[in-house]
Write an enzyme that holds these catalytic residues in place. Structure first.
Site, PDB file in Angstrom:
ATOM      1  N   HIS A  88       0.801  -1.225   0.000  1.00 15.20           N
ATOM      2  CA  HIS A  88       0.000   0.000   0.000  1.00 15.20           C
ATOM      3  C   HIS A  88       0.833   1.273   0.000  1.00 15.20           C
ATOM      4  CE1 HIS A  88      -2.970  -3.053   1.163  1.00 15.20           C
ATOM      5  NE2 HIS A  88      -3.793  -2.288   0.496  1.00 15.20           N
ATOM      6  N   ARG A 146     -15.331  -4.562   1.364  1.00 11.08           N
ATOM      7  CA  ARG A 146     -15.239  -3.129   1.130  1.00 11.08           C
ATOM      8  C   ARG A 146     -15.313  -2.887  -0.365  1.00 11.08           C
ATOM      9  NH1 ARG A 146     -10.101  -1.084  -0.396  1.00 11.08           N
ATOM     10  NH2 ARG A 146     -10.602   0.927   0.501  1.00 11.08           N
ATOM     11  N   ASN A 202     -13.943  -0.510  -3.622  1.00  7.54           N
ATOM     12  CA  ASN A 202     -12.926   0.421  -4.081  1.00  7.54           C
ATOM     13  C   ASN A 202     -13.353   0.861  -5.477  1.00  7.54           C
ATOM     14  OD1 ASN A 202     -10.607   1.924  -3.887  1.00  7.54           O
ATOM     15  ND2 ASN A 202      -9.326   0.329  -4.782  1.00  7.54           N
ATOM     16  N   GLU A 253     -14.467  -2.269  -7.560  1.00  5.73           N
ATOM     17  CA  GLU A 253     -14.037  -3.565  -7.055  1.00  5.73           C
ATOM     18  C   GLU A 253     -14.798  -3.874  -5.770  1.00  5.73           C
ATOM     19  OE1 GLU A 253      -9.346  -3.273  -8.481  1.00  5.73           O
ATOM     20  OE2 GLU A 253      -9.854  -3.167  -6.352  1.00  5.73           O
TER      21      GLU A 253
END
Lengths: 326, 315
Positions: free
Chosen positions: A187, A217, A219, A260
């Site tokens: 990251h 989650r 993205n 995503e």
């Protein structure tokens, strides 16, 4: 492979099932995780009822993955110590498919299994842990049955390590380059003061996930054309199309919102963290048909800080996008 | 489909076997359906024993098991959990948590050295099964009191083969550990489980022989649910209403049960969604707040954090 979305029925389905990433008129980079699965309604439809989503693109996307892997085997990487995790994820994934799609079954007798997938016409017997009993490695085999990209993270020394993966639809990154990196190293490119602490917090959260727990989650980023494979490995094939976005005539058809749906699961037997990435693409022309999405996207774009705009590759495109959305 | 995590398992005692004096093995099967969740080697099961909750290592097969196995040492001087279990007979229904993993083998290790004493052998039974399945190199030093039968001896011998050494008495174990900790291949990981004295000796020897801390792993039971703790009271300042938060529920759940809706997302103290202003003695357990915010004692994440006495909310 570039697909077209000309069929109006398919187009309507795609819009209805699209995991629209904005809920308000601002977007902040954050851990934004929630337990999975769970139905999420959008203004025009819904998504998220199941972790895996073998939808109408199932057969086509798996064929595309097979072609990419044949062309570029480096999209699949597996360090030797990840063998147990690879078998673990295979069983997890096949069981999950069985619970999602009635066309699939998994029969077990001790360590022996028979996998049947009527959508692909697959019938495969294998012995758990016996590599020779499958036509390819267990991680690759799962990659031939689910559309999602797969990354396996090993947890040791109080950190997570991306030590295996089968990733053909990466968005501007490379599995071969990432293999063996720690969560923090992966990251590194995320801006905004290391995402205001969201990245280290996300790693601590993942390391505390209990066996079998699943979170997700969203993205989002953007892509030129309906193109799933925008990996760094194939940049030579798609980089130029991105540049042409700035002045092409059919901008609303070429510009795609790329979302995503990422799932994070603690695998039950190896203890590895599974990171699943499913990619959905929606052309700007479709976004323009939903007034609420149009307004939200415009507002988010207006308020995004410059470094995030840069990171998402929108610096040049923002004025053009806003002109369409406005 | 993934079963919702955190749900309790309801298991029926199928078999009770005395594997050594004072050590009883319980074979547990689900009351409904077939098959139990797989588990990581070294995992334990939290079992409700009367009014206590005890953790016991899972000793059976970790891959899609049809039954779970635990071995329980009767501790007459304990707090009653093991005595309660030793009175349990086949057919009895036990409530258990889902397997928890806190003592897993490290996948990159070149060799695994397992050091156990007494009932501390239990987590290593699943380590050894996995080592055999995945071809991991492993050796065991097992201390058993002089003259006492070796619990799970046949199983250990079958799983570990030449890698198993039984040591009788403290001096023999100390010498064996001292030798082993000086002669392992580089990249070996050490795992220790047993009485405190044995664990302390093993870890002290490892340290003295220059073992990096990251390669030494010790199993000490005692973990609790993040949301659990001593009971306290939440006072809604505006209405003057008091809500009791019991020991085994989170503050967020207690509020919801009392009809106070509050936004929440991860429920693990990481996303920050349920952040709540409050006044009182706060016991922070989240991963969101900065040290300064914690010290200010003016807000908390009610999904995992708790308080002492009375916590006042502006609601």
């Amino acid at each position: 492979m570039v697909q077209t979305m000309s069929d109006p029925v398919r187009r309507a389905t795609r819009i209805r099932r699209f995991p629209w990433p904005f809920t308000g008129d601002r977007y902040a980079y954050s851990a934004n995780v929630e337990p999975a699965p769970g139905l999420r309604r959008t203004i025009v439809g819904e998504w998220g009822r199941t972790i895996l989503d073998p939808d109408e693109t199932y057969v086509a996307e798996l064929a595309e993955r097979r072609d990419i892997l044949a062309r570029d085997p480096s999209r699949h990487v597996e360090l030797p110590h990840m063998r147990a995790a690879s078998w673990d994820v295979l069983l997890w994934g096949l069981r999950e498919l069985v619970g999602t799609d009635p066309a699939m079954t998994l029969d077990r007798q001790g360590d022996g299994y028979v996998w049947t997938n009527r959508r692909l016409g697959t019938c495969q017997a294998f012995r758990y842990g016996d590599d020779a009993s499958l036509p390819m490695g267990p991680l690759m085999f799962l990659g031939s049955q689910i559309q999602e990209d797969i990354v396996l993270l090993d947890q040791r020394e109080d950190r997570l390590w991306a030590d295996a993966g089968c990733v053909t639809f990466a968005s501007n990154w490379s599995m071969a380059f990432t293999a063996g990196m720690s969560f923090m190293e992966i990251h590194g490119p995320v801006p905004h003061d290391f995402a205001d602490g969201a990245i280290p917090r996300a790693e601590r959260f993942l390391m505390r996930l209990g066996a079998g727990q699943a979170y997700r989650r969203l993205n989002w980023t953007t892509t030129a054309g309906y193109r799933l494979d925008t990996a760094l490995d194939s940049y030579a094939d798609w980089g130029a199309s991105r540049v042409r976005l700035a002045d092409c005539d059919d901008f609303a058809d070429v510009f795609h919102m790329r979302v995503e749906v990422q799932h994070l699961v603690r695998l039950p037997e190896s203890g590895a963290i599974l990171f699943l990435i499913r990619t959905y693409l929606l052309p700007l022309a479709d976004i323009l048909t939903v007034p609420e999405w149009r307004a939200q996207f415009a507002s988010v774009l207006t308020h995004l800080p410059d470094d995030i705009i840069q990171y998402k590759g929108l610096a040049v495109l923002r004025p053009r996008l806003l002109a369409h959305l406005g | 489909m993934s079963a919702p995590a955190g749900d309790d398992l309801v298991l029926r005692v199928e078999q009770v076997v005395d594997v050594a004096p004072s050590i009883r093995e319980f074979v547990l099967r689900p009351t409904e359906g077939e098959g139990l969740p797989s588990h990581v080697p070294g995992s334990h099961l939290v079992v409700a024993c009367g009014d206590r909750r005890n953790a016991y290592s899972l000793t059976g097969e970790g891959h899609a098991p049809e039954a779970y196995r635990i071995s329980v040492l009767h501790r007459p001087d304990g707090q009653g959990g093991s005595a309660w279990l030793h009175r349990v007979r086949p057919g009895h229904i036990l409530r258990c948590g889902r397997p928890r993993d806190a003592f897993a083998p490290v996948a990159t290790a070149r060799h695994h050295l397992l050091i156990a004493g007494g009932i501390g052998i239990t987590p290593f039974l699943s380590h050894l099964r996995a080592a055999r399945r995945w071809g991991r190199r492993v050796s065991v030093l097992y201390a058993v009191a002089a003259g006492a039968p070796v619990p799970h001896h046949a199983e250990l011998a079958a799983l570990a083969g030449d890698g198993l050494r039984i040591l009788r008495g403290r001096a023999a174990m100390q010498a064996a550990m001292d030798h082993a900790l000086q002669t392992q291949v580089l990249g070996t990981h050490l795992y220790v489980c047993g009485p405190d004295g044995l664990m302390d000796s093993a870890l002290a020897l490892a340290q003295a022989h220059g073992w990096p801390e990251e390669r030494c792993h010790a199993e000490r039971f005692g973990g609790v649910d993040a949301a659990e703790g001593a009971p306290f009271t939440v006072r809604l300042h505006r209405t003057g209403r008091d809500i009791a938060v019991a020991a085994d529920v989170s503050m967020l759940d207690a509020l919801a049960a009392a009809g106070v809706e509050w936004p929440a997302m991860c429920r693990r103290g990481v996303c920050g969604e349920c952040r709540m202003d409050a006044a009182g003695t706060i016991l922070h357990r989240d991963l969101v707040l900065s040290p300064a915010e914690r010290a200010a004692q003016s807000c908390l994440m009610p999904c995992v954090s708790r308080a002492e006495g009375v916590l006042s909310l502006d609601l």
